[in-house]
Design a protein around this motif. Sequence first.
Motif, PDB file in Angstrom:
ATOM      1  N   GLU A   1       0.760  -1.066  -0.013  1.00  0.00           N
ATOM      2  CA  GLU A   1       0.050  -0.188   0.112  1.00  0.00           C
ATOM      3  C   GLU A   1       0.768   1.195   0.022  1.00  0.00           C
ATOM      4  OE1 GLU A   1      -3.928   1.554   0.010  1.00  0.00           O
ATOM      5  OE2 GLU A   1      -3.200  -0.398  -0.514  1.00  0.00           O
ATOM      6  N   CYS A   2       2.079   1.265   0.636  1.00  0.00           N
ATOM      7  CA  CYS A   2       2.924   2.361   0.821  1.00  0.00           C
ATOM      8  C   CYS A   2       3.382   2.433  -0.802  1.00  0.00           C
ATOM      9  CB  CYS A   2       4.129   2.252   1.631  1.00  0.00           C
ATOM     10  SG  CYS A   2       4.095   2.259   3.429  1.00  0.00           S
ATOM     11  N   LYS A   3       3.693   1.614  -1.616  1.00  0.00           N
ATOM     12  CA  LYS A   3       4.221   1.709  -2.784  1.00  0.00           C
ATOM     13  C   LYS A   3       3.197   2.257  -3.697  1.00  0.00           C
ATOM     14  CE  LYS A   3       7.743  -1.980  -2.591  1.00  0.00           C
ATOM     15  NZ  LYS A   3       8.342  -3.081  -3.174  1.00  0.00           N
ATOM     16  N   LYS A   4       1.851   1.821  -3.687  1.00  0.00           N
ATOM     17  CA  LYS A   4       0.773   2.302  -4.302  1.00  0.00           C
ATOM     18  C   LYS A   4       0.524   3.753  -3.959  1.00  0.00           C
ATOM     19  CE  LYS A   4      -4.373   1.424  -4.474  1.00  0.00           C
ATOM     20  NZ  LYS A   4      -5.355   0.372  -4.182  1.00  0.00           N
ATOM     21  N   ARG A   5       0.636   4.136  -2.792  1.00  0.00           N
ATOM     22  CA  ARG A   5       0.545   5.748  -2.458  1.00  0.00           C
ATOM     23  C   ARG A   5       1.530   6.567  -2.789  1.00  0.00           C
ATOM     24  NH1 ARG A   5      -5.211   5.851  -2.498  1.00  0.00           N
ATOM     25  NH2 ARG A   5      -5.921   3.787  -1.345  1.00  0.00           N
ATOM     26  N   GLY A   6       2.622   5.953  -3.299  1.00  0.00           N
ATOM     27  CA  GLY A   6       3.876   6.887  -3.405  1.00  0.00           C
ATOM     28  C   GLY A   6       4.666   7.429  -2.370  1.00  0.00           C
ATOM     29  N   VAL A   7       4.614   6.662  -1.375  1.00  0.00           N
ATOM     30  CA  VAL A   7       5.336   6.736  -0.302  1.00  0.00           C
ATOM     31  C   VAL A   7       7.003   6.241  -0.678  1.00  0.00           C
ATOM     32  CG1 VAL A   7       5.874   5.859   2.066  1.00  0.00           C
ATOM     33  CG2 VAL A   7       3.739   6.357   1.429  1.00  0.00           C
ATOM     34  N   THR A   8       7.729   7.308  -0.162  1.00  0.00           N
ATOM     35  CA  THR A   8       9.236   6.979  -0.464  1.00  0.00           C
ATOM     36  C   THR A   8       9.974   6.365   0.728  1.00  0.00           C
ATOM     37  OG1 THR A   8       9.485   9.001  -2.108  1.00  0.00           O
ATOM     38  CG2 THR A   8      11.421   7.945  -1.079  1.00  0.00           C
ATOM     39  N   ILE A   9      10.322   5.172   0.500  1.00  0.00           N
ATOM     40  CA  ILE A   9      11.050   4.467   1.894  1.00  0.00           C
ATOM     41  C   ILE A   9      12.485   4.330   1.414  1.00  0.00           C
ATOM     42  CG2 ILE A   9      11.038   2.278   3.063  1.00  0.00           C
ATOM     43  CD1 ILE A   9       8.207   1.989   2.416  1.00  0.00           C
ATOM     44  N   TYR A  10      13.312   4.699   2.195  1.00  0.00           N
ATOM     45  CA  TYR A  10      14.915   4.592   2.467  1.00  0.00           C
ATOM     46  C   TYR A  10      15.204   3.590   3.543  1.00  0.00           C
ATOM     47  CZ  TYR A  10      14.874   8.683  -0.620  1.00  0.00           C
ATOM     48  OH  TYR A  10      14.833   9.784  -1.608  1.00  0.00           O
ATOM     49  N   THR A  11      15.800   2.461   2.957  1.00  0.00           N
ATOM     50  CA  THR A  11      16.249   1.312   4.113  1.00  0.00           C
ATOM     51  C   THR A  11      17.686   1.581   4.752  1.00  0.00           C
ATOM     52  OG1 THR A  11      16.665  -0.058   2.395  1.00  0.00           O
ATOM     53  CG2 THR A  11      14.461  -0.148   3.489  1.00  0.00           C
ATOM     54  N   SER A  12      18.128   0.946   5.373  1.00  0.00           N
ATOM     55  CA  SER A  12      19.518   1.077   5.886  1.00  0.00           C
ATOM     56  C   SER A  12      19.978   2.721   6.446  1.00  0.00           C
ATOM     57  CB  SER A  12      20.622   0.377   4.726  1.00  0.00           C
ATOM     58  OG  SER A  12      20.375  -0.760   4.658  1.00  0.00           O
ATOM     59  N   MET A  13      18.938   3.261   6.929  1.00  0.00           N
ATOM     60  CA  MET A  13      19.342   4.472   7.183  1.00  0.00           C
ATOM     61  C   MET A  13      19.398   4.903   8.815  1.00  0.00           C
ATOM     62  SD  MET A  13      19.388   5.962   4.391  1.00  0.00           S
ATOM     63  CE  MET A  13      19.458   7.779   4.776  1.00  0.00           C
ATOM     64  N   GLN A  14      20.445   4.872   9.369  1.00  0.00           N
ATOM     65  CA  GLN A  14      20.475   5.192  10.559  1.00  0.00           C
ATOM     66  C   GLN A  14      20.512   6.666  11.097  1.00  0.00           C
ATOM     67  OE1 GLN A  14      20.989   2.778  13.458  1.00  0.00           O
ATOM     68  NE2 GLN A  14      20.449   4.685  14.568  1.00  0.00           N
ATOM     69  N   VAL A  15      19.344   6.982  11.773  1.00  0.00           N
ATOM     70  CA  VAL A  15      19.071   8.382  12.121  1.00  0.00           C
ATOM     71  C   VAL A  15      19.783   8.561  13.379  1.00  0.00           C
ATOM     72  CG1 VAL A  15      17.312  10.108  12.857  1.00  0.00           C
ATOM     73  CG2 VAL A  15      16.921   8.462  11.074  1.00  0.00           C
ATOM     74  N   ASP A  16      20.677   9.778  13.534  1.00  0.00           N
ATOM     75  CA  ASP A  16      21.496   9.930  14.604  1.00  0.00           C
ATOM     76  C   ASP A  16      21.190  11.215  15.324  1.00  0.00           C
ATOM     77  OD1 ASP A  16      22.592  12.147  13.140  1.00  0.00           O
ATOM     78  OD2 ASP A  16      24.184  10.683  12.159  1.00  0.00           O
ATOM     79  N   LYS A  17      20.108  12.073  14.698  1.00  0.00           N
ATOM     80  CA  LYS A  17      19.756  13.141  15.460  1.00  0.00           C
ATOM     81  C   LYS A  17      18.708  13.910  14.780  1.00  0.00           C
ATOM     82  CE  LYS A  17      22.827  16.898  13.422  1.00  0.00           C
ATOM     83  NZ  LYS A  17      23.610  17.805  13.747  1.00  0.00           N
ATOM     84  N   LEU A  18      17.769  14.670  15.547  1.00  0.00           N
ATOM     85  CA  LEU A  18      16.778  15.418  14.978  1.00  0.00           C
ATOM     86  C   LEU A  18      17.299  16.699  14.697  1.00  0.00           C
ATOM     87  CD1 LEU A  18      13.601  14.338  17.130  1.00  0.00           C
ATOM     88  CD2 LEU A  18      13.984  13.658  14.988  1.00  0.00           C
ATOM     89  N   VAL A  19      16.653  17.515  13.740  1.00  0.00           N
ATOM     90  CA  VAL A  19      17.190  18.785  13.227  1.00  0.00           C
ATOM     91  C   VAL A  19      15.893  19.805  13.476  1.00  0.00           C
ATOM     92  CG1 VAL A  19      17.858  19.922  11.427  1.00  0.00           C
ATOM     93  CG2 VAL A  19      18.432  17.649  11.131  1.00  0.00           C
ATOM     94  N   ARG A  20      16.411  20.972  14.087  1.00  0.00           N
ATOM     95  CA  ARG A  20      15.644  22.035  14.425  1.00  0.00           C
ATOM     96  C   ARG A  20      15.990  23.223  13.616  1.00  0.00           C
ATOM     97  NH1 ARG A  20      15.542  21.365  21.121  1.00  0.00           N
ATOM     98  NH2 ARG A  20      13.337  21.179  21.155  1.00  0.00           N
ATOM     99  N   ASN A  21      14.946  24.129  13.354  1.00  0.00           N
ATOM    100  CA  ASN A  21      15.233  25.344  12.863  1.00  0.00           C
ATOM    101  C   ASN A  21      15.395  26.379  13.948  1.00  0.00           C
ATOM    102  OD1 ASN A  21      12.651  25.999  13.729  1.00  0.00           O
ATOM    103  ND2 ASN A  21      11.787  25.901  11.739  1.00  0.00           N
ATOM    104  N   ALA A  22      15.654  27.782  13.461  1.00  0.00           N
ATOM    105  CA  ALA A  22      15.816  28.811  14.509  1.00  0.00           C
ATOM    106  C   ALA A  22      14.823  28.996  15.600  1.00  0.00           C
ATOM    107  CB  ALA A  22      16.233  30.202  13.634  1.00  0.00           C
ATOM    108  N   ALA A  23      13.577  28.751  15.060  1.00  0.00           N
ATOM    109  CA  ALA A  23      12.557  28.717  16.019  1.00  0.00           C
ATOM    110  C   ALA A  23      12.280  27.530  16.863  1.00  0.00           C
ATOM    111  CB  ALA A  23      11.342  28.991  15.069  1.00  0.00           C
ATOM    112  N   GLY A  24      13.121  26.704  16.964  1.00  0.00           N
ATOM    113  CA  GLY A  24      12.962  25.343  17.743  1.00  0.00           C
ATOM    114  C   GLY A  24      12.209  24.483  17.290  1.00  0.00           C
ATOM    115  N   GLU A  25      11.736  24.682  16.123  1.00  0.00           N
ATOM    116  CA  GLU A  25      10.672  23.531  15.694  1.00  0.00           C
ATOM    117  C   GLU A  25      11.545  22.226  15.080  1.00  0.00           C
ATOM    118  OE1 GLU A  25       6.991  26.094  13.621  1.00  0.00           O
ATOM    119  OE2 GLU A  25       9.118  26.153  12.589  1.00  0.00           O
ATOM    120  N   ILE A  26      11.006  21.159  15.423  1.00  0.00           N
ATOM    121  CA  ILE A  26      11.759  19.956  14.561  1.00  0.00           C
ATOM    122  C   ILE A  26      11.076  19.885  13.272  1.00  0.00           C
ATOM    123  CG2 ILE A  26      11.814  17.389  14.925  1.00  0.00           C
ATOM    124  CD1 ILE A  26      12.980  18.920  17.296  1.00  0.00           C
ATOM    125  N   ILE A  27      12.316  19.946  12.313  1.00  0.00           N
ATOM    126  CA  ILE A  27      12.108  20.097  10.889  1.00  0.00           C
ATOM    127  C   ILE A  27      12.475  18.965  10.153  1.00  0.00           C
ATOM    128  CG2 ILE A  27      12.160  22.735  10.875  1.00  0.00           C
ATOM    129  CD1 ILE A  27      15.006  22.619   9.847  1.00  0.00           C
TER     130      ILE A  27
END
Length: 512
Positions: free
Chosen positions: A142-168
């Motif tokens: 269903e993800c493929k049918k709906r156009g979702v982009t999936i990247y595997t083997s992706m180790q996330v090491d941190k979240l990124v914020r903007n100057a206003a402090g929002e998680i972007i």
Amino acid sequence: MIYTADVLIIGGGGSGMSAAISAATSEASVIVLEKCPQVGGSTAMSVGSFTAANTSYQYRAGVNDSIDLFIEDMKVANGPFEERENKELRRILAENAGSTVEWLSSIGVQFLGPTPEPPYEKPRMHNVLPNSQAYRKALLRECKKRGVTIYTSMQVDKLVRNAAGEIIGASANGMNYFGRRGVLLATGDYSGSTELKAQFVGEDAAEIPPVNPSNTGDGFKLGSDVGAVMTQMDRLYEGLRFAPANRSDFIKMLPSHPVVSRAMRAVVERLPKNLLAYVIRGALTSWIGPNNTMYRAGAILVTPDGQRVANEDSDKLMARAVAATDTNTGYMVFDSRVAKKFSAWPNPVSTFPGVAYAYVQDYKRYRPDVYHRADTVEELAVGISVDPAALRATIDTWNRQVVASEDSKFGRGNLGEGITDGPFYALGPMQAYVTLADGGLAVDTNLRVIDTNGEPIRGLWAAGSTGQGGLQLLNHGLHIGWAMISGRLAGRHVAQAQNRLDLKPMEPVSAG
């Protein structure tokens, strides 16, 4: 190259893919970052039960259920943990479980059910067909049918914020990925994190291996780094399971395809219950360890040195003691009285509630590698590669303690009648595992991650075990349910958020 979508999801298990589909059908573009080589997570490794009220399956079976009855039954199942329950999230679970079963059915997932699940008053357990891989394949399709982009083997090491402090966004494999409307954490639990288990539960628990080694609490660490609150982190499901079967598991071998699932459902719904139970017992004896009621009836746990190592009244203590041995191995030992008792209803060795019950003789048939029987204790010891003199001494000591009505070594309360009547039996080897961890990031009713002040962290949501938020989930089929339900809801909420205009990462503060 800049990788940007409306919604960025970290984690490609059941909750992450459900969220991706929900966001995509809310007209949002979606990127999923999965650290493993393939998606599926713990959902694809589970038994696959989904507990829900007000489903078409219940209607066809003549079950008249309600949301309030469902909640009342969850209260009963919680017992003393009811005072810890997040009642707002529980109602969200109860109100959305039925529609989520129907949604899964609409994308090709088939269920057997509803089946009973004590102490629930109504049959609510929906068992996925043919196995839990059906979730992974249907959601991925269903993800493929709906156009979702999936990247595997992706180790996330941190979240990124903007100057206003929002998680972007998030940083993974040296690249930044952005979500214009928000970021969703769906990385599973922390059962595979030695660090978090030691910190919140203890060093003994930290030594117990997880069923899913990939559940290393990534979302918990990412969230806490930006101010999220981890709640009820003291709850682990620690227990003993049989070593993997040598024989092929017919149920797990079945292909997870909608055509096969529909055909299997048509067949199993027409099979006599005793024949269906016969078919499933082979899988049941492969997946699940023995009920602790066998210990209460008189069985004991020994390790390969022939010694008792824990109070058998406690699954947690047994698991920790076995995990502390060099081989992470234990055996349940019992005599003919216990074997006879657990050879017929209402005393199964292991259960797949409402569907199949496995007894001692089923292990002889389906799992000869973990079934051991001998006329003497010494012969039994040889059969499980334990020193005969050590096992004999342990059993003699145990029998004296039963006569004295006191376990002087570990303080066990339920002593049974001793191990005196041959033939003698053992089930094992068994190994200690952490199946699940029930802590989670604190979230509000929109699945937004909240900080120590109870305020939403702008741009950050969580689902599944990562966003469990104080839910107890103390019965079968609720963890899978929450994964899919919270994923669907969180995906929709993120997709409906406003685009952030500033997707520029905040510059680090210089030391000078």
